[in-house]
Every structure is written in structure tokens, then in C-alpha cells.
Motif scaffolding. Structure first.
Motif, mmCIF file in Angstrom:
data_model
loop_
_atom_site.group_PDB
_atom_site.id
_atom_site.type_symbol
_atom_site.label_atom_id
_atom_site.label_comp_id
_atom_site.label_asym_id
_atom_site.label_seq_id
_atom_site.Cartn_x
_atom_site.Cartn_y
_atom_site.Cartn_z
ATOM 1 N N GLU A 143 17.469 -12.840 -6.106
ATOM 2 C CA GLU A 143 17.606 -13.989 -6.997
ATOM 3 C C GLU A 143 18.340 -13.608 -8.279
ATOM 4 N N VAL B 265 19.945 -16.749 -10.182
ATOM 5 C CA VAL B 265 18.886 -17.746 -10.171
ATOM 6 C C VAL B 265 17.717 -17.290 -11.034
ATOM 7 N N PRO C 129 23.941 -19.273 -17.174
ATOM 8 C CA PRO C 129 23.292 -20.224 -16.274
ATOM 9 C C PRO C 129 23.832 -20.085 -14.848
ATOM 10 N N THR C 130 23.045 -20.550 -13.885
ATOM 11 C CA THR C 130 23.398 -20.378 -12.476
ATOM 12 C C THR C 130 24.792 -20.924 -12.168
ATOM 13 N N CYS C 131 25.148 -22.036 -12.816
ATOM 14 C CA CYS C 131 26.438 -22.645 -12.462
ATOM 15 C C CYS C 131 27.594 -21.719 -12.820
ATOM 16 N N LEU D 150 27.995 -19.382 -9.952
ATOM 17 C CA LEU D 150 28.654 -20.062 -8.835
ATOM 18 C C LEU D 150 30.159 -20.124 -9.080
ATOM 19 N N TYR E 191 24.884 -17.533 -2.371
ATOM 20 C CA TYR E 191 23.560 -16.987 -2.089
ATOM 21 C C TYR E 191 22.968 -17.679 -0.878
ATOM 22 N N PRO F 133 19.488 -17.869 0.636
ATOM 23 C CA PRO F 133 18.120 -17.454 0.317
ATOM 24 C C PRO F 133 17.293 -17.192 1.565
ATOM 25 N N ARG G 244 12.665 -23.944 1.701
ATOM 26 C CA ARG G 244 12.228 -24.180 0.328
ATOM 27 C C ARG G 244 13.391 -24.092 -0.644
ATOM 28 N N ASP G 245 14.275 -23.121 -0.437
ATOM 29 C CA ASP G 245 15.300 -22.838 -1.435
ATOM 30 C C ASP G 245 16.698 -23.253 -1.014
ATOM 31 N N GLY G 246 16.873 -23.551 0.285
ATOM 32 C CA GLY G 246 18.229 -23.743 0.766
ATOM 33 C C GLY G 246 18.685 -25.188 0.803
ATOM 34 N N ILE G 247 17.760 -26.099 1.083
ATOM 35 C CA ILE G 247 18.210 -27.468 1.339
ATOM 36 C C ILE G 247 17.388 -28.489 0.576
ATOM 37 N N LEU H 56 26.151 -30.342 -2.159
ATOM 38 C CA LEU H 56 25.361 -29.723 -3.222
ATOM 39 C C LEU H 56 26.050 -28.476 -3.775
ATOM 40 N N GLY H 57 26.214 -28.450 -5.078
ATOM 41 C CA GLY H 57 26.854 -27.313 -5.727
ATOM 42 C C GLY H 57 28.342 -27.533 -5.951
#
Lengths: 362, 517
Positions: B313, B318, B337-339, B342, B348, B350, B355-358, B370-371
Motif C-alpha cells: 500500500e 495508498v 496524495p494517491t492521485c 497514479l 496497483y 491489491p 474490498r479494495d479493487g472494485i 474509475l481512476g
């Protein structure tokens, strides 16, 4: 404290029924059932109180459509109801609860009235926009306090928005009794705003104030922003799965702060429109029970900006019908609040039952 | 316990698993993540109902339908994540759920807790508020809670994860006292050294089965480590390799084993002195240095719970970086920040894709967007161009062979393999400079596994710096050009392709040996 159960579409997760018609029918079923059950239970209560339920319901449901006055009244009520409902559902999309609608409405009204009184001499073209902007900004500041505390220190926004409502009562009280008090009004109220601050009526007489166009515009903008822009997409993503949204670069906390502030702006606008279009002044009690009804509308519409104005119209019909029912049949107007609450409760209950059935079928 | 099976949907977590626990012993339960250790104990504790199998206590068959049944039978469990009411005092937490309420009851309970804590060396102030206690002390509270209810079987799920070495010593001393009074302890752990230090017998689990049980005296660190990690050519992994058409792992002829196209000298991803905290605020990664070049696949091996999640992470931007630097193509990203990560080209994949992917309730199309929702190619006049988004989603679904009823179907309804395809598709469509994957093939069938491997190769060939964090040594041997081993949040060893020895890696992973890297 995710809002997922409230916002989830009823058909999500369930196997898709065959035809489109079947799907629509299945989607509408809980609403129809909730409505019918709410009226049945309320009818039993009305009968138990010794009144005629059929007559009561007939009055509730037809007042808005029988007279021009009733219809105007319904549209007038629709404006703050829609705005407060959107002010609730926009933060709800990121799982945050704005329970401060009435506080935002009252400070918005106070600021709008203040500007309308102080600059009473200005012409409409200047004063009216000023009044509305003042209301919106006051709402922004009011929700902004809660949003700042939430984003910076993690203070629960439910508590802060509710508590700020109480502060707003005192703000209005101070303005209405100390600063711009109008002793002739009979209740705690400010003086009247200047002529330039009053919204013109459309249609009529009796007409609806032009603020209804603004409210319709705001509703349309909300729909476009949430469905068609990157910001709206981020709002929904952050609400659907904050972890996945964060991992994909969305600043969930910032989105939530902005959503709460926008909710406040709508509350402030509602306050300014009540001043400019309805009362011509800010006065104690002008918040009615718009906050509560706004929340009920937002939840029945399941957070959808498309359905909020529709549900808000239905609730406005019930509200207007309620006072008429009290006059003609004698049933207390509060009965309608019971019906509205029952609709919501039965709707939520049907979700639970549908969920159980789906799990059993799986 | 014998013949216990349990499935979660298509996943078979336990397959005919068994376990025998003698009185007054510390029984180690070891195995990789997903081996079924915790699931088996949750069945014993009544949290899961087994699909089949039986449990006997003192020779009598019992049905454990809930934790309450388990407690009545004298079985208590301390979970990895402590379940306590943080504003309650220690006494209140201990008596919670028992019949010893009331003020007088509380005073008596406090006295009993004091006795228990003296007797077993579990130092804790019964009147302290739970949220003021350290993680170690809160764990002692949980153990006291179990003892207070008169348990004869105490299950500890990875109890040392958040403890300091001193606290671990203290815990072990207490466990010795506890078993001296004929209570049995099940000690679930990944850490060979700890298991050897405390256990009398050790059971090794793999793929939902108990592989074997050994006496402490009859094994040593190397033997146990190789049991845990598995033989380099176990029946199953050679099956996988054969099915994938890859030949023997490590063989030079397999396509996966081809050396990477000459990795450029300049590192695309540089990590220096990285310190990352876990969710409890305890440092989980202590000063890791890494450098990954363009077109290089760096494998990170290690047993779960040694800082992998935190490392992944942090590398993905993240999780907050508490110390050190992470730079991509020369630009330091730590603290951003995460953006911004990216935008710098970090993608990434995960570990927990659900839980973290979708966005489970959102459509496949929206998940693919997304993203990238701010990217110019999807916007027209400030609005999202849904037609173009959908068109792009359709071609992506085809290209990555995502099996879905349609682009508008909720992503949460897809199978695990297809969700992973979706996550990979999204990562790859961004043309990443750095790709971070964690256990990317866990729970996937062979076809999807192969798909993931092909995509990793594709990324490598494109000049991407790939960090593959995995618990599967076969997978690492197959894909990585270099493997570093993570133990207790530190890099304890490094091997280059051609020098992958499962036993040596296993020893490093188990923390048995350390080498200056």
C-alpha cells in the motif's frame, strides 16, 4: 456507518427478471405496498379516533388539485422540500448525514433578510441576486463549520450539524428581536425586506414565486452533475466503496467535505427563497418541519436526484391536504406526519424482507 | 476434530481437516495464508458451521453452534483483531456476556481477575479503561477473559503480530503457566522461531488439510520451514506448471523463465529507508531499500503478516509513508496524495480485490472508468462522455476476456477471476511505469492465473518496473528476475534468478536465518 442499505437499488444482487416490464413491476412493488400499508394503518388509527378515514383521505389527496390556492400552496412547499432533500442526499451519496438542513435554512434566511433590509433601496436587478447569494453563502458557512470539523478532526457530522441547528435558532432570534426587529409582527420576526428583494410571482393569481424555477434548475443541475461529470462520479464512487475509491486516487474525505458544504448551500438557498418568495422576512418557526420531511423524501427517493422532486411533490400534496383535513374533518394535521413516517418504515421493512427472500432463494 | 470440511461459495477453505489436542499442551498450528488454520479454529469456536465433520470434547461428540456453546464447553479464542468495548474498563470487558454483572459482582470479578493475572503473570490493572492500554495489555485482557470463563482450551490466532519482543517473552511465560494447570493452548502462527520456542507439538496445514503433526523434539527450524513452504515440486505445483505449459519450475526452457530483456541500468522505482505503520500505528515496515529497473520483475517473498500489505500500500501511494523516500523515474512521491502517484504511472493490483479493487454495486463500465474519470479522453465540454466510456469498456471487456452479462452488470457479481481481469485491465489501460501486485493469483483457476502471468510479462516487456509481492514461491520463481525476502518488515535476503532454492528461501521467510543484503 455506510449508507449502502438505504441507497442500494432493490434489484441489485437479485437475479434479473426476464422482461423489462417485470423488472419495473418488481421495482415498484415495495413502493405500492408501502403506500397502501401506510394508509391502511393510518386509516385504522383515524377510525379509532372516531373520524371517517375515507373522508379524511379524500381531503388529503384532493385538496392540492381541487383549488388553485391548494395547487399554488403545494408548489410553494415543494421548493424548500426539494432543496432540503437534495441537501440531505448529496452528502448521503458519500455516506455522510447532513441533519443540519433547518439550521442552514435559518441562517440562510437570516442573512438574506439582513441584506434585503440593509440595502432595501437597491433595485431588483441588484438586490435580488445579492439576497440569494447571501443566503447561499450563509448556508455554506454553516455547513462548512461541520464539514471542517469532520475533515480536519473527524468530528461526527451528524452531531455537529444537529447541534448547529440549535445555534441557528439563536442567530435568527437575535436578528429578529435585537437587530432588525419588527415589533408589529406579533411573533419574533425581522422587518420586511425591500421591494427589490421580493421574487415576482408566475401565473395566477394566486401565483407561485419565481424561486420555483431556481429550485427546478438546481435539481436539474444536481442530476447532471452526479450523472455526467467526473466530480459526480467521484462522489458516487467514494460512497460505493471508499477503500477502492481511495486506492484509485479519489480523495474520499475531501469529496465528503465538499458534498456537505454543497448540502449547506442548498439549505441556505432554501432559506433565502422562503424570505424572498414567501414571507418577505425572516421569522421564528419558518423552518416548519422541512428538515424532517427533507430526510424522509431523500430516503424514500433512495438518494436519487431524479426521484427527489417527484417524492417531494407527493409529500407537499400530503402536507397541504393535512391542514385542509384538520379544518374540514377535524383530524389533527399531525396525522399526515404519521402517514409519511409509515411509508418510509414500510419501505425500509420491504427492503429487509426482500433481502431475506433473496438470500433464502440463493 | 475430524473430517471437517467448509466451503465459502466456490472456495474450499477446509477439506477433511482434522486436529487432535491433548490436555496441557501448547499446540502449534502453522501454514501459509489461506491454509485454513483460522477457519478450522473458527469452526471449533462456533463462528462457522462446518459443512461436514465432527468435534469431540473428552471423547463426547458435541455440536458447537455459536461461541456461547464453545464457551460452555470450555473453549475460548483470542482473535487477531481484539474485539473489545474500548470505553469499558478491563473488568467490564471481562465480565461482558457473563452473568457476573451488578456492582457487587464487578468488585468480586475484579478480585478474581487480579488473582488470575497474578497466577499467570498477565499483568494488567483491572480498573484501567481499555482504550488507554497498549496492544499487548489488551491482548492480556482477552486471555484473562477466556480464563475467567474457565476455559480448558485457549485458541490464540497469531497473537504476536503486534507485540514487542519483550511482550512476546512475557506472553510465552504466561502460556507456560497456563498449560501447567492442564489447560491446552492452540497457537496459530506463521513464525517458525516462535512456534519452536513455545509449542510441544506442531501441526502443519496446507490447502485446507492437516499435512502432518510433529513433536517439537523431533523437528528443527529447517525441517519445519520446508514443511510450511512445501517441497519445490509438490504434486500440486507441478500440476499447475504442467497445465500452464511451463515445464519444471526453474527450468531454463520454460517461457516464463526467459531472462528479462536487458533491464536498463537506471531504476524506475527507488525505495530508500521506507518506514510504514500498520492500522494500529505500529511500524510494520522498518527501513526497506529497493530498486527496480525498467523491464524488471522484483519478487517480494515472505509469509503473510510480515509487512507485505503495508509495503504494497505504501508503494501504491495508498498508505502514508512515515519515513524514507519512494521515487518513480526520479520524482519523489512520498507524502503526496494517491492521485499524484497514479499520475506518475503507479498501478496497483491489491490483494483483496473485492474490498479494495472494485466498486461492487457499480457497473463494470464504471469500474473500468474509475481512476481515469478526469482524463481528457473521456470528457467533452466538461461532461463525462458516457458513450465513449462505454465503447472503451466494451473493447476492454473483449480484450481482457472479462466474462460479464454486459457492460452494465454490477462488478460485484462477477467471479473472482473476472474481477481480477477487470482490476488488471484498469491497471494496464493506464500504461503504468510501475506495477505493484500483491498475491495476484490467489484463489484463481489455472486459466485466470495464466492470464495474470501473461499480463505481467507484457508489462515487463513494455519496460514497466514490476513489484510482485507473493506468498507463492512457485509463482515468484516463475516470474521474478530477483527475489527479496521480507521478514518482520525488513528485507532479510536477496536471490537472483538461477539461485532460487526453495529451502534457502523458506528459511529466510521463516526468519530462521538472516543475511546482510
Amino acid at each position: 456507518m455506510s449508507a449502502a442499505p438505504v441507497l442500494s437499488e432493490p434489484e441489485a444482487g437479485a437475479p434479473a427478471p426476464r422482461s423489462r416490464a417485470a423488472r419495473v413491476l418488481r421495482g415498484a412493488l415495495p413502493y405500492v405496498l408501502a403506500l397502501v400499508l401506510a394508509f391502511v394503518v393510518a386509516g385504522i388509527v383515524i377510525a379509532a379516533l372516531g373520524y371517517d378515514p375515507v373522508e379524511a383521505f379524500r381531503t388529503i389527496l384532493t385538496t392540492s388539485f381541487r383549488t388553485d390556492f391548494g395547487f399554488t400552496e403545494t408548489l410553494t412547499k415543494w421548493v424548500p422540500l426539494t432543496l432540503l432533500a437534495l441537501g440531505f442526499t448529496i452528502p448521503l451519496a458519500v455516506g455522510r448525514f447532513n441533519i443540519g438542513g433547518e439550521g442552514q435554512l435559518l441562517v440562510g434566511a437570516t442573512a438574506a433578510a439582513g441584506v434585503g433590509i440593509v440595502y432595501a433601496e437597491l433595485p431588483t436587478g441588484v438586490l435580488l441576486p445579492l439576497v440569494l447569494v447571501a443566503g447561499v453563502l450563509a448556508g455554506v458557512v454553516w455547513a462548512g463549520i461541520a464539514a471542517f470539523l469532520m475533515g480536519r478532526f473527524g468530528v461526527n457530522e451528524i452531531l455537529s450539524t444537529v447541534l448547529l441547528n440549535f445555534v441557528s435558532f439563536q442567530v435568527l432570534d437575535y436578528a429578529a428581536t435585537e437587530v432588525w426587529s419588527d415589533p408589529a409582527a406579533g411573533v419574533a420576526a425581522t422587518q420586511r425586506v425591500g421591494e427589490g428583494a421580493v421574487l415576482p410571482d408566475i401565473g395566477g393569481p394566486p401565483g407561485v414565486h419565481a424561486g420555483i424555477l431556481l429550485a427546478a434548475l438546481v435539481t436539474l443541475a444536481t442530476i447532471v452533475v452526479t450523472r455526467r461529470t467526473a466530480a459526480g462520479f467521484e462522489l458516487r464512487a467514494a460512497g460505493t466503496n471508499p477503500r477502492a475509491a481511495g486506492i484509485n486516487g479519489i480523495r474520499v474525505e475531501r469529496v465528503a467535505v465538499v458534498a456537505l458544504v454543497i448540502g449547506g448551500a442548498l439549505g441556505g438557498l432554501a432559506g433565502a427563497l422562503e424570505v424572498s418568495g414567501v414571507h418577505g422576512r425572516a421569522l421564528e418557526g419558518m423552518q416548519a418541519n422541512f428538515l424532517l420531511l427533507g430526510i424522509i423524501i431523500g430516503l424514500i427517493a433512495r438518494g436519487s436526484a431524479v426521484w427527489v422532486p417527484v417524492v417531494a411533490f407527493g409529500i407537499a400534496v400530503l402536507e397541504v391536504g393535512a391542514s385542509s383535513m384538520q379544518r374540514t374533518v377535524g383530524v389533527p394535521a399531525e396525522m399526515v406526519l404519521i402517514i409519511e413516517a409509515l411509508i418510509l418504515i414500510f419501505l425500509l421493512l420491504s427492503d429487509v424482507i426482500a433481502g431475506r427472500l433473496a438470500r433464502r432463494a440463493a | 476434530m475430524s473430517g471437517v470440511s467448509k466451503s465459502f461459495g466456490p472456495v474450499r477453505a477446509l477439506v477433511d481437516a482434522d486436529l487432535e489436542l491433548a490436555g496441557g499442551e501448547v499446540h502449534g498450528l502453522v501454514g501459509g495464508n489461506g491454509a485454513g488454520k483460522t477457519t478450522l479454529m473458527n469452526v471449533l469456536y462456533g463462528l462457522y458451521r462446518p459443512d461436514s465433520g465432527e468435534i469431540r470434547v473428552d471423547g463426547r461428540e458435541v455440536h458447537v453452534r455459536s461461541p456461547r456453546d464453545a464457551i460452555d464447553l470450555g473453549i475460548g479464542m483470542v482473535h487477531q483483531h481484539l474485539l473489545q468495548v474500548s470505553t469499558y474498563s478491563v473488568v467490564e470487558n471481562v465480565v461482558l456476556g457473563t452473568k457476573g454483572g451488578g456492582t457487587g459482582g464487578l468488585r468480586a470479578a475484579a478480585r478474581r481477575i487480579g488473582e488470575l493475572s497474578d497466577r499467570f503473570g498477565l499483568a494488567v490493572d483491572p480498573r484501567a479503561r481499555t482504550d488507554r492500554l497498549s496492544v499487548g495489555a489488551r491482548q492480556r485482557v482477552e486471555i484473562l477473559k477466556v480464563l475467567y470463563r474457565g476455559a480448558r482450551v485457549l485458541v490464540l490466532d497469531e497473537p504476536t503480530t503486534n507485540l514487542t519482543p519483550q511482550e512476546v517473552d512475557g506472553l510465552f511465560a504466561s502460556l507456560r503457566e497456563i498449560v501447567a494447570e492442564a489447560t491446552s493452548v492452540v497457537f496459530i502462527s506463521h513464525k517458525v522461531r516462535e512456534v519452536l520456542a513455545i509449542c510441544d507439538r506442531i501441526s502443519v496445514m496446507r490447502d485446507g488439510r492437516r499435512l502432518t503433526t510433529v513433536e517439537r523434539s523431533a523437528t528443527d527450524a529447517t525441517g519445519l520451514a520446508s514443511l510450511m513452504v512445501g517441497e519445490p515440486a509438490t504434486e500440486q505445483s507441478s500440476d499447475v506448471a504442467a497445465a500452464l505449459g511451463l515445464g519444471a519450475v526453474g527450468g531454463g526452457a520454460a517461457p516464463g523463465a526467459e531472462p528479462a530483456p536487458e533491464a536498463s541500468a537506471a531504476a524506475r522505482l527507488t525505495v530508500a529507508g521506507l518506514v510504514v505503520h500498520n492500522d494500529q500505528g505500529v511500524p510494520a515496515v522498518h527501513g526497506v531499500d529497493l530498486a527496480v529497473g525498467a523491464g524488471e520483475v522484483l519478487g517480494v517473498a515472505g509469509v503473510a503478516g510480515n509487512g507485505q500489505v503495508e509495503l504494497a500500500e505504501a508503494l501504491a501511494g495508498v498508505r502514508r509513508v512515515h519515513g524514507g523516500a519512494v521515487s518513480v523515474d526520479g520524482a519523489d512521491l512520498a507524502g503526496g496524495p494517491t492521485c499524484r502517484w497514479l499520475d506518475a504511472g503507479v498501478a496497483y493490483v491489491p490483494e483483496d480485490r473485492h474490498r479494495d479493487g472494485i466498486l461492487g454495486a457499480a457497473s463494470v463500465t464504471e469500474n473500468l472508468l474509475l481512476g481515469s474519470q478526469r482524463s481528457g479522453s473521456y470528457r467533452r465540454a466538461g461532461l463525462l462522455d458516457w458513450r465513449r466510456v462505454r465503447e472503451h469498456a466494451r473493447t476492454t471487456i473483449d480484450r481482457y476476456e472479462i466474462k460479464t452479462p454486459g457492460p452494465d452488470a454490477p462488478a460485484g457479481n462477477l467471479s473472482g477471476g473476472n474481477i481480477q481481469r477487470l482490476v488488471l485491465a484498469r491497471a494496464f489501460e493506464r500504461q503504468p511505469a510501475v506495477l505493484v501486485l500483491q498475491n495476484p493469483t490467489r484463489g484463481l483457476d489455472l486459466r485466470s492465473t495464466r492470464f495474470v502471468y501473461d499480463r505481467v510479462h507484457e508489462a515487463r516487456d513494455r519496460g514497466c518496473a514490476v513489484v510482485l509481492i507473493s506468498e507463492d514461491l512457485d509463482e515468484l520463481s516463475l516470474l521474478a528476475d530477483r527475489i527479496v525476502v521480507l521478514y518482520s518488515g525488513r528485507v532479510v535476503g536477496e536471490r537472483s534468478r538461477g539461485d532460487y532454492d526453495a529451502y534457502a528461501l523458506g528459511r529466510l521467510m521463516a526468519g530462521v536465518v538472516q543475511e546482510g543484503s
